[in-house]
Design a protein around this motif. Structure first.
Motif, mmCIF file in Angstrom:
data_model
loop_
_atom_site.group_PDB
_atom_site.id
_atom_site.type_symbol
_atom_site.label_atom_id
_atom_site.label_comp_id
_atom_site.label_asym_id
_atom_site.label_seq_id
_atom_site.Cartn_x
_atom_site.Cartn_y
_atom_site.Cartn_z
ATOM 1 N N PRO A 246 0.847 -1.204 0.000
ATOM 2 C CA PRO A 246 0.000 0.000 0.000
ATOM 3 C C PRO A 246 0.881 1.252 0.000
ATOM 4 N N LEU A 247 0.542 2.188 -0.870
ATOM 5 C CA LEU A 247 1.362 3.365 -1.098
ATOM 6 C C LEU A 247 0.509 4.606 -0.882
ATOM 7 N N ASN A 248 0.949 5.496 0.001
ATOM 8 C CA ASN A 248 0.203 6.720 0.282
ATOM 9 C C ASN A 248 0.489 7.738 -0.814
ATOM 10 N N LEU A 249 -0.542 8.068 -1.586
ATOM 11 C CA LEU A 249 -0.401 9.045 -2.668
ATOM 12 C C LEU A 249 -0.959 10.412 -2.274
ATOM 13 N N GLY A 250 -1.201 10.608 -0.989
ATOM 14 C CA GLY A 250 -1.701 11.897 -0.511
ATOM 15 C C GLY A 250 -3.200 11.921 -0.360
ATOM 16 N N ASP A 251 -3.922 11.745 -1.457
ATOM 17 C CA ASP A 251 -5.382 11.761 -1.384
ATOM 18 C C ASP A 251 -5.980 10.371 -1.188
ATOM 19 N N PHE A 252 -5.196 9.332 -1.327
ATOM 20 C CA PHE A 252 -5.633 7.967 -1.026
ATOM 21 C C PHE A 252 -4.417 7.061 -0.891
ATOM 22 N N VAL A 253 -4.652 5.903 -0.268
ATOM 23 C CA VAL A 253 -3.620 4.877 -0.124
ATOM 24 C C VAL A 253 -3.998 3.738 -1.060
ATOM 25 N N THR A 254 -3.066 3.329 -1.896
ATOM 26 C CA THR A 254 -3.342 2.245 -2.846
ATOM 27 C C THR A 254 -3.481 0.921 -2.109
ATOM 28 N N GLN A 255 -4.127 -0.010 -2.759
ATOM 29 C CA GLN A 255 -4.161 -1.378 -2.253
ATOM 30 C C GLN A 255 -2.861 -2.063 -2.672
ATOM 31 N N ALA A 256 -2.514 -3.131 -1.966
ATOM 32 C CA ALA A 256 -1.349 -3.916 -2.369
ATOM 33 C C ALA A 256 -1.578 -4.428 -3.788
ATOM 34 N N CYS A 257 -0.502 -4.557 -4.534
ATOM 35 C CA CYS A 257 -0.611 -5.026 -5.921
ATOM 36 C C CYS A 257 0.616 -5.862 -6.248
ATOM 37 N N ILE A 258 0.672 -6.329 -7.467
ATOM 38 C CA ILE A 258 1.847 -7.044 -7.961
ATOM 39 C C ILE A 258 2.634 -6.065 -8.824
ATOM 40 N N ALA A 259 3.916 -5.939 -8.555
ATOM 41 C CA ALA A 259 4.799 -5.092 -9.355
ATOM 42 C C ALA A 259 6.108 -5.839 -9.539
ATOM 43 N N LYS A 260 6.455 -6.096 -10.793
ATOM 44 C CA LYS A 260 7.700 -6.827 -11.051
ATOM 45 C C LYS A 260 8.416 -6.256 -12.261
ATOM 46 N N HIS A 261 9.713 -6.432 -12.273
ATOM 47 C CA HIS A 261 10.551 -6.015 -13.392
ATOM 48 C C HIS A 261 10.405 -7.064 -14.496
ATOM 49 N N ILE A 262 10.289 -6.617 -15.743
ATOM 50 C CA ILE A 262 10.188 -7.538 -16.877
ATOM 51 C C ILE A 262 11.153 -7.104 -17.976
ATOM 52 N N HIS A 263 11.426 -8.012 -18.891
ATOM 53 C CA HIS A 263 12.172 -7.659 -20.094
ATOM 54 C C HIS A 263 11.249 -6.849 -20.992
ATOM 55 N N PRO A 264 11.788 -5.985 -21.824
ATOM 56 C CA PRO A 264 10.912 -5.245 -22.745
ATOM 57 C C PRO A 264 10.070 -6.225 -23.559
ATOM 58 N N PRO A 265 8.747 -6.067 -23.547
ATOM 59 C CA PRO A 265 7.885 -7.013 -24.276
ATOM 60 C C PRO A 265 8.181 -6.970 -25.775
ATOM 61 N N ASN A 266 8.376 -8.145 -26.370
ATOM 62 C CA ASN A 266 8.730 -8.193 -27.793
ATOM 63 C C ASN A 266 7.513 -8.152 -28.708
ATOM 64 N N TRP A 267 6.317 -8.181 -28.133
ATOM 65 C CA TRP A 267 5.113 -8.214 -28.966
ATOM 66 C C TRP A 267 4.421 -6.857 -29.075
ATOM 67 N N ILE A 268 4.930 -5.838 -28.395
ATOM 68 C CA ILE A 268 4.238 -4.550 -28.479
ATOM 69 C C ILE A 268 4.737 -3.737 -29.659
ATOM 70 N N TRP A 269 3.985 -2.780 -30.037
ATOM 71 C CA TRP A 269 4.160 -1.950 -31.204
ATOM 72 C C TRP A 269 5.004 -0.718 -30.856
ATOM 73 N N GLU A 270 5.531 -0.088 -31.886
ATOM 74 C CA GLU A 270 6.218 1.201 -31.715
ATOM 75 C C GLU A 270 5.172 2.261 -31.395
ATOM 76 N N ARG A 271 5.527 3.182 -30.536
ATOM 77 C CA ARG A 271 4.598 4.261 -30.227
ATOM 78 C C ARG A 271 4.904 5.463 -31.098
ATOM 79 N N HIS A 272 3.847 6.127 -31.536
ATOM 80 C CA HIS A 272 3.987 7.356 -32.336
ATOM 81 C C HIS A 272 3.242 8.470 -31.628
ATOM 82 N N PRO A 273 3.932 9.523 -31.182
ATOM 83 C CA PRO A 273 5.377 9.708 -31.275
ATOM 84 C C PRO A 273 6.098 8.837 -30.257
ATOM 85 N N PRO A 274 7.387 8.563 -30.493
ATOM 86 C CA PRO A 274 8.144 7.732 -29.549
ATOM 87 C C PRO A 274 8.332 8.465 -28.216
#
Length: 184
Positions: A90-118
């Motif tokens: 749970p993370l206090n963002l000032g106006d609310f506290v988030t619920q616990a979540c899953i957060a993990k480091h990943i390799h850059p996904p190879n299936w996503i598209w280029e963003r325009h603009p980058p």
């Protein structure tokens, strides 16, 4: 009853009514009486679900139903184990506290598209990719969470809602697909 998966492009407003300066969902999908079940900010990309059924729309988007939402997030900086731990708790963002979540480091996904603009590129500052899964979704929550732990968001892609994902339903930005409703 319809359920439609749409890959919302970057800088598109998550509404059907006209916008004075930006594209809207109406520029990509023309199915009468269909509405988004939830929202994505204009500067976020990825999966939105649309339906013509109000009860289904509520089941998908209302916080009481705790639909897991998966986000792929490119952040500025290095995602250390301490920063990931802080994101997960749970993370206090000032106006609310988030619920616990899953957060993990990943390799850059190879299936996503280029963003325009980058995204902006700074040669001296590394970037990291994270996968964040949460069951709430307050306004700009993921961006605020990553900023709070010192990892400003550069790119935010919602890749999944409940049992639907862009990995299993590959759609390029602006593409949509009608899918069968899951058995209830």
């Amino acid at each position: 009853m319809k359920l439609i998966l749409l890959n919302k492009p970057f800088n598109v407003m998550c509404q059907f009514s006209p916008h004075p300066t930006r594209e809207t969902l109406a520029d990509y999908i023309d199915i009468p009486n269909t509405y988004p079940a939830g929202r994505l900010d204009a500067d976020s990309e990825g999966l939105i679900l649309l339906t013509d059924d109000g009860k289904l729309q509520n089941r998908i988007s209302h916080p009481d139903h705790k639909q897991a939402k998966t986000y792929l997030v490119q952040v500025e900086g290095t995602a250390t184990s301490e920063k990931l731990k802080n994101l997960s708790e749970p993370l206090n963002l000032g106006d609310f506290v988030t619920q616990a979540c899953i957060a993990k480091h990943i390799h850059p996904p190879n299936w996503i598209w280029e963003r325009h603009p980058p995204i902006r590129d700074r040669a001296n500052i590394p970037t990291s990719w994270l996968c964040i899964i949460l069951s709430e979704g307050k306004n700009r929550q993921v961006r605020r969470m990553t900023a709070a732990v010192g990892l400003p968001t550069l790119r935010l892609i919602r890749s999944g809602i409940g049992g639907f994902s862009l990995e299993s339903h590959p759609l390029m930005p602006g593409e949509w697909q009608e899918v069968d409703l899951p058995a209830t």
